[in-house]
Design an enzyme around this catalytic site. Structure first.
Site, PDB file in Angstrom:
ATOM      1  N   THR A  44       2.839  37.872  47.844  1.00  0.00           N
ATOM      2  CA  THR A  44       1.458  37.875  48.351  1.00  0.00           C
ATOM      3  C   THR A  44       0.468  38.061  47.192  1.00  0.00           C
ATOM      4  OG1 THR A  44       2.238  38.828  50.400  1.00  0.00           O
ATOM      5  CG2 THR A  44      -0.113  39.068  49.960  1.00  0.00           C
ATOM      6  N   HIS A  47      -0.078  34.835  45.581  1.00  0.00           N
ATOM      7  CA  HIS A  47      -1.029  33.986  46.317  1.00  0.00           C
ATOM      8  C   HIS A  47      -2.458  34.406  45.971  1.00  0.00           C
ATOM      9  CE1 HIS A  47       1.793  31.823  48.863  1.00  0.00           C
ATOM     10  NE2 HIS A  47       2.432  32.956  49.078  1.00  0.00           N
TER      11      HIS A  47
END
Ligand SMILES: NC(=O)c1ccc[n+]([C@@H]2O[C@H](COP(=O)([O-])OP(=O)(O)OC[C@H]3O[C@@H](n4cnc5c(N)ncnc54)[C@H](O)[C@@H]3O)[C@@H](O)[C@H]2O)c1
Length: 346
Positions: A44, A47
């Site tokens: 994450t 990202h």
């Protein structure tokens, strides 16, 4: 204690993060202040670093990122009674609401109002983190800060692996990323008969074989079914743990599962993907989507397993000082590493 701290922030829309100085968070009556010692870099966070469409849609700017951490409590709010200064801890990064039907039923991990530290709220890539006392998970002596910093993804692995009874079962894990490898280790720990793990990346498969007693299969080079006779499997896998988010991996899982097999899906596909539902119906397959960790049952079980010999330390392949965060993110982005841990104590 200075009232300023180092923090890794997304300061503006676009690629990258910056090491900045920001005020140490002030805590409320039900919070604690944690001095962060180690943090893990998650997919994450990649990202958010890359600022893809999901991150641009989801993450407010500026934001201190990061949600995998371990540290020590340095201050407690006036209404906190069951924690103390000096206690080592990690914690659940999903901040839940108290009003939904699910929360009021005690199913905290299903609360639709959940907000994530380092995603929606100020995060853990910093010298200090404010966290509701409710979210704190004290660490026993047996779990050092390095392992404490990867309990969040280990919790994903544990939640997924414990979705179905694995004792004596033949288990397929698709995706030998850090979470897939840890899920494979958990499956072995709880008594699976065979654990086969697939990937298309030889570095990841080699790491899997070092960390856990698994059968690695490179599905870019080898037919998955070829392992059946080698492992004296007659029909197919009993349980599938999908940890890649890749459509081909899920197809392969459905194809190689036995009648009545069970699948737990943790991997997140990038978008909509075609599914051969008739195959799933005719094989009478049960599918369960898995999000986060069960709060706090997964934490309880994983700490118990770590105290009882579950060993996932090998999944941590790189360690950097927080100041060298660029190398840390480049290493993660390279795709060959396991977990990358940043040290904030320097
Ligand atoms: N549901 C949740 O709450 C939750 C939480 C954390 C992570 N995730 C997701 O779980 C997955 C695993 O996380 P991670 O950090 O280990 O991810 P990762 O990206 O590091 O690992 C995924 C692995 O899958 C492999 N892969 C690609 N194609 C494949 C194929 N055809 N067959 C087998 N393997 C293939 C990749 O080479 C990679 O090694 C990711 O999709 C991540 O987004 C979900």
């Amino acid at each position: 204690m200075s009232n300023m701290m180092r923090a890794l922030q997304k300061t503006q829309a676009g690629e990258g993060l910056e090491m900045t100085r920001v005020p140490v968070p002030e805590i409320g009556p039900d919070d604690v202040l944690i001095r962060v010692n180690k943090t893990g870099i998650c997919g994450t966070d990649m990202h958010i670093w890359n600022w893809d469409d999901w991150a641009a849609r989801t993450v407010p700017v500026p934001l201190v990122t990061g949600h995998e951490f371990a540290g020590e409590i340095v201050e407690i709010g006036r209404d906190v009674t069951d924690l103390s200064v000096g206690q080592r801890c990690s914690g659940e990064g999903h901040l839940i609401g108290r009003h939904s039907r699910q929360s009021r039923a005690g199913k905290f991990h299903l609360d639709p109002e959940t907000r994530g530290i380092g995603v929606n709220e100020q995060g853990a890539f910093a010298e200090y983190l404010r966290l509701p006392a409710f979210n704190v998970v004290p660490l026993p002596e047996a779990i050092d800060d390095e392992i404490g910093a990867i309990l969040d993804p280990l919790g994903n692995a544990v939640h997924t692996a414990l979705s179905f009874d694995l004792v004596g079962e033949d288990v397929l894990v698709t995706g030998a990323g850090p979470i897939g490898i840890m899920a494979a280790a958990v499956a072995r720990h709880v008594g699976a008969r065979h654990v086969v793990i697939t990937d298309v990346n030889p570095d990841r498969l080699a790491l899997a074989a070092r960390v856990a007693d698994v059968v690695p299969v490179n599905v870019a080079e080898e037919e998955l079914r070829d392992v059946f006779p080698r492992l004296r499997m007659k029909q197919g896998f009993d349980v599938g743990l999908e940890m890649s988010g890749n459509q081909r991996a899920l197809d392969q899982m459905v194809e190689t599962l036995t009648m009545g097999g069970r699948i737990a899906l943790l991997g997140i596909p990038p978008g909509k993907s075609p599914v051969d539902w008739s195959r799933i119906v005719f094989k009478a397959i049960t599918i369960k989507g898995v999000y986060g960790r069960e709060i706090f049952e997964t934490w309880y079980k994983m700490i118990a397993m770590l105290e009882n010999g579950l060993d996932v330390r090998g999944v941590i392949t790189h360690r950097f000082d927080a100041g060298a965060f660029r190398e840390g993110f480049a290493t993660m982005g390279g795709g060959a590493s396991g977990k990358v841990v940043l040290d904030w104590t320097g």
